[in-house]
Design a protein around this motif. Structure first.
Motif, PDB file in Angstrom:
ATOM      1  N   ASN A 141       0.818  -1.211   0.000  1.00 23.27           N
ATOM      2  CA  ASN A 141       0.000   0.000   0.000  1.00 23.27           C
ATOM      3  C   ASN A 141       0.851   1.260   0.000  1.00 23.27           C
ATOM      4  O   ASN A 141       0.515   2.253  -0.661  1.00 23.27           O
ATOM      5  CB  ASN A 141      -0.948   0.003   1.201  1.00 23.27           C
ATOM      6  CG  ASN A 141      -2.020  -1.061   1.094  1.00 23.27           C
ATOM      7  OD1 ASN A 141      -2.328  -1.536   0.003  1.00 23.27           O
ATOM      8  ND2 ASN A 141      -2.581  -1.454   2.222  1.00 23.27           N
ATOM      9  N   HIS A 142       1.965   1.214   0.706  1.00 22.81           N
ATOM     10  CA  HIS A 142       2.857   2.375   0.739  1.00 22.81           C
ATOM     11  C   HIS A 142       3.492   2.585  -0.632  1.00 22.81           C
ATOM     12  O   HIS A 142       3.531   3.710  -1.155  1.00 22.81           O
ATOM     13  CB  HIS A 142       3.932   2.171   1.808  1.00 22.81           C
ATOM     14  CG  HIS A 142       4.732   3.397   2.091  1.00 22.81           C
ATOM     15  ND1 HIS A 142       5.756   3.411   3.010  1.00 22.81           N
ATOM     16  CD2 HIS A 142       4.683   4.653   1.570  1.00 22.81           C
ATOM     17  CE1 HIS A 142       6.288   4.625   3.055  1.00 22.81           C
ATOM     18  NE2 HIS A 142       5.656   5.387   2.181  1.00 22.81           N
ATOM     19  N   ALA A 145       1.064   4.002  -3.078  1.00 21.91           N
ATOM     20  CA  ALA A 145       0.838   5.430  -2.849  1.00 21.91           C
ATOM     21  C   ALA A 145       1.975   6.269  -3.425  1.00 21.91           C
ATOM     22  O   ALA A 145       1.747   7.312  -4.055  1.00 21.91           O
ATOM     23  CB  ALA A 145       0.690   5.705  -1.352  1.00 21.91           C
ATOM     24  N   ASN A 148       1.536   6.605  -7.011  1.00 27.16           N
ATOM     25  CA  ASN A 148       0.231   7.154  -7.408  1.00 27.16           C
ATOM     26  C   ASN A 148      -0.654   6.110  -8.076  1.00 27.16           C
ATOM     27  O   ASN A 148      -1.312   6.379  -9.084  1.00 27.16           O
ATOM     28  CB  ASN A 148       0.405   8.360  -8.331  1.00 27.16           C
ATOM     29  CG  ASN A 148       0.827   9.601  -7.573  1.00 27.16           C
ATOM     30  OD1 ASN A 148       0.241   9.932  -6.546  1.00 27.16           O
ATOM     31  ND2 ASN A 148       1.844  10.276  -8.057  1.00 27.16           N
ATOM     32  N   VAL A 152      -4.556   7.423  -3.172  1.00 26.49           N
ATOM     33  CA  VAL A 152      -3.391   7.503  -2.294  1.00 26.49           C
ATOM     34  C   VAL A 152      -3.783   7.756  -0.847  1.00 26.49           C
ATOM     35  O   VAL A 152      -3.363   7.025   0.070  1.00 26.49           O
ATOM     36  CB  VAL A 152      -2.429   8.595  -2.793  1.00 26.49           C
ATOM     37  CG1 VAL A 152      -1.316   8.828  -1.774  1.00 26.49           C
ATOM     38  CG2 VAL A 152      -1.853   8.212  -4.143  1.00 26.49           C
ATOM     39  N   SER A 178       5.079   9.601   4.653  1.00 30.75           N
ATOM     40  CA  SER A 178       4.400   9.768   3.362  1.00 30.75           C
ATOM     41  C   SER A 178       2.991  10.308   3.555  1.00 30.75           C
ATOM     42  O   SER A 178       2.531  11.181   2.798  1.00 30.75           O
ATOM     43  CB  SER A 178       4.347   8.430   2.614  1.00 30.75           C
ATOM     44  OG  SER A 178       5.637   8.024   2.225  1.00 30.75           O
ATOM     45  N   TYR A 179       2.303   9.801   4.580  1.00 33.01           N
ATOM     46  CA  TYR A 179       0.936  10.266   4.825  1.00 33.01           C
ATOM     47  C   TYR A 179       0.931  11.731   5.247  1.00 33.01           C
ATOM     48  O   TYR A 179       0.051  12.503   4.844  1.00 33.01           O
ATOM     49  CB  TYR A 179       0.276   9.401   5.891  1.00 33.01           C
ATOM     50  CG  TYR A 179      -1.210   9.657   6.066  1.00 33.01           C
ATOM     51  CD1 TYR A 179      -2.055   9.809   4.969  1.00 33.01           C
ATOM     52  CD2 TYR A 179      -1.777   9.723   7.336  1.00 33.01           C
ATOM     53  CE1 TYR A 179      -3.411  10.024   5.121  1.00 33.01           C
ATOM     54  CE2 TYR A 179      -3.136   9.938   7.504  1.00 33.01           C
ATOM     55  CZ  TYR A 179      -3.947  10.095   6.392  1.00 33.01           C
ATOM     56  OH  TYR A 179      -5.299  10.310   6.546  1.00 33.01           O
ATOM     57  N   TRP A 182       1.035  13.788   2.190  1.00 34.63           N
ATOM     58  CA  TRP A 182      -0.268  13.839   1.509  1.00 34.63           C
ATOM     59  C   TRP A 182      -1.224  14.777   2.257  1.00 34.63           C
ATOM     60  O   TRP A 182      -1.954  15.553   1.638  1.00 34.63           O
ATOM     61  CB  TRP A 182      -0.872  12.440   1.422  1.00 34.63           C
ATOM     62  CG  TRP A 182      -2.184  12.410   0.693  1.00 34.63           C
ATOM     63  CD1 TRP A 182      -2.387  12.301  -0.656  1.00 34.63           C
ATOM     64  CD2 TRP A 182      -3.496  12.514   1.283  1.00 34.63           C
ATOM     65  NE1 TRP A 182      -3.734  12.338  -0.956  1.00 34.63           N
ATOM     66  CE2 TRP A 182      -4.432  12.470   0.211  1.00 34.63           C
ATOM     67  CE3 TRP A 182      -3.959  12.648   2.589  1.00 34.63           C
ATOM     68  CZ2 TRP A 182      -5.810  12.544   0.444  1.00 34.63           C
ATOM     69  CZ3 TRP A 182      -5.324  12.733   2.806  1.00 34.63           C
ATOM     70  CH2 TRP A 182      -6.235  12.679   1.741  1.00 34.63           C
TER      71      TRP A 182
END
Length: 214
Positions: A141-142, A145, A148, A152, A178-179, A182
């Protein structure tokens, strides 16, 4: 890891020693000591025969990819990490290759190779080891993301909501980082600060200096 290295040396099992050196090189790189990592990697390479040895080949490419990421050579990093998956998505090793997914995706995103990485990543999904673990799902999942692929924000949020991922603190902290990016791009700055603070606390605890310098 030092026990693995010592066991190999005492019992004259060079493959055990080399495996320990590769693990130690990975840890040293995550702590920013690429000089020590290169010494340990060289020691392993001097012992290993890579012909038909996909396990150690994959480990060595991952270590070299990490070293290049930490040293700021993203193109060199992607060159090594792309060796972990063929153009048709076949993993060099069924487990080690997938553990490097986040590094692979990160290097691709930094070098303009995201299209190539997305093709390999999408094709690799048909070769996932079974049964899938919580760790593998978190890495998948990472990486998706970072490349893309899909929604994401939703993928990162859902992954962080699964407490099983906390078993791998370094990988979980990178996911939080990363989150947070975003969230900042989505103008949710207060939430972003919470995640980045948690990530930095983990990196500091683990001594992961390169990830503290963001």
């Amino acid at each position: 890891t030092s026990q693995l290295h010592t066991l190999g040396a005492v019992s004259d099992q060079p493959l055990v020693t080399a495996t320990g050196d590769l693990i130690r090189a990975t840890v040293a790189t995550r702590r920013g000591d690429t000089a020590a990592a290169r010494v340990q990697l060289t020691a392993a390479l001097n012992v290993l025969d890579f012909q038909d040895n996909r396990l150690h080949s994959a480990q060595a490419h991952h270590v070299l990819g990490l070293i290049n990421i930490v040293e700021g050579n993203d193109l060199g990093a992607y060159g090594h990490l792309a060796e972990l998956f063929t153009a048709s998505g076949v993993p060099l090793h069924p487990h080690v290759s997938f553990r490097a997914l986040v590094d692979f995706a990160e290097a691709a995103a930094r070098t303009g190779m995201a299209d190539d990485a997305r093709r390999r990543f999408t094709a690799a999904l048909t070769h996932l080891p079974q049964p899938r673990s919580a760790r593998l799902d978190q890495l998948l999942n990472h990486a998706a993301a970072l490349l893309n692929v899909g929604d994401v924000g939703d993928a990162l949020a859902r992954t962080l909501a699964d407490p099983a991922g906390e078993q791998w603190p370094f990988e979980r902290a990178r996911l939080r980082l990363s989150y947070s990016g975003w969230l900042r791009r989505s103008r949710r700055r207060k939430e972003a600060r919470q995640h980045i603070s948690a990530a930095l606390a983990t990196f500091e605890k683990l001594g992961a200096r390169p990830w503290l310098e963001i």
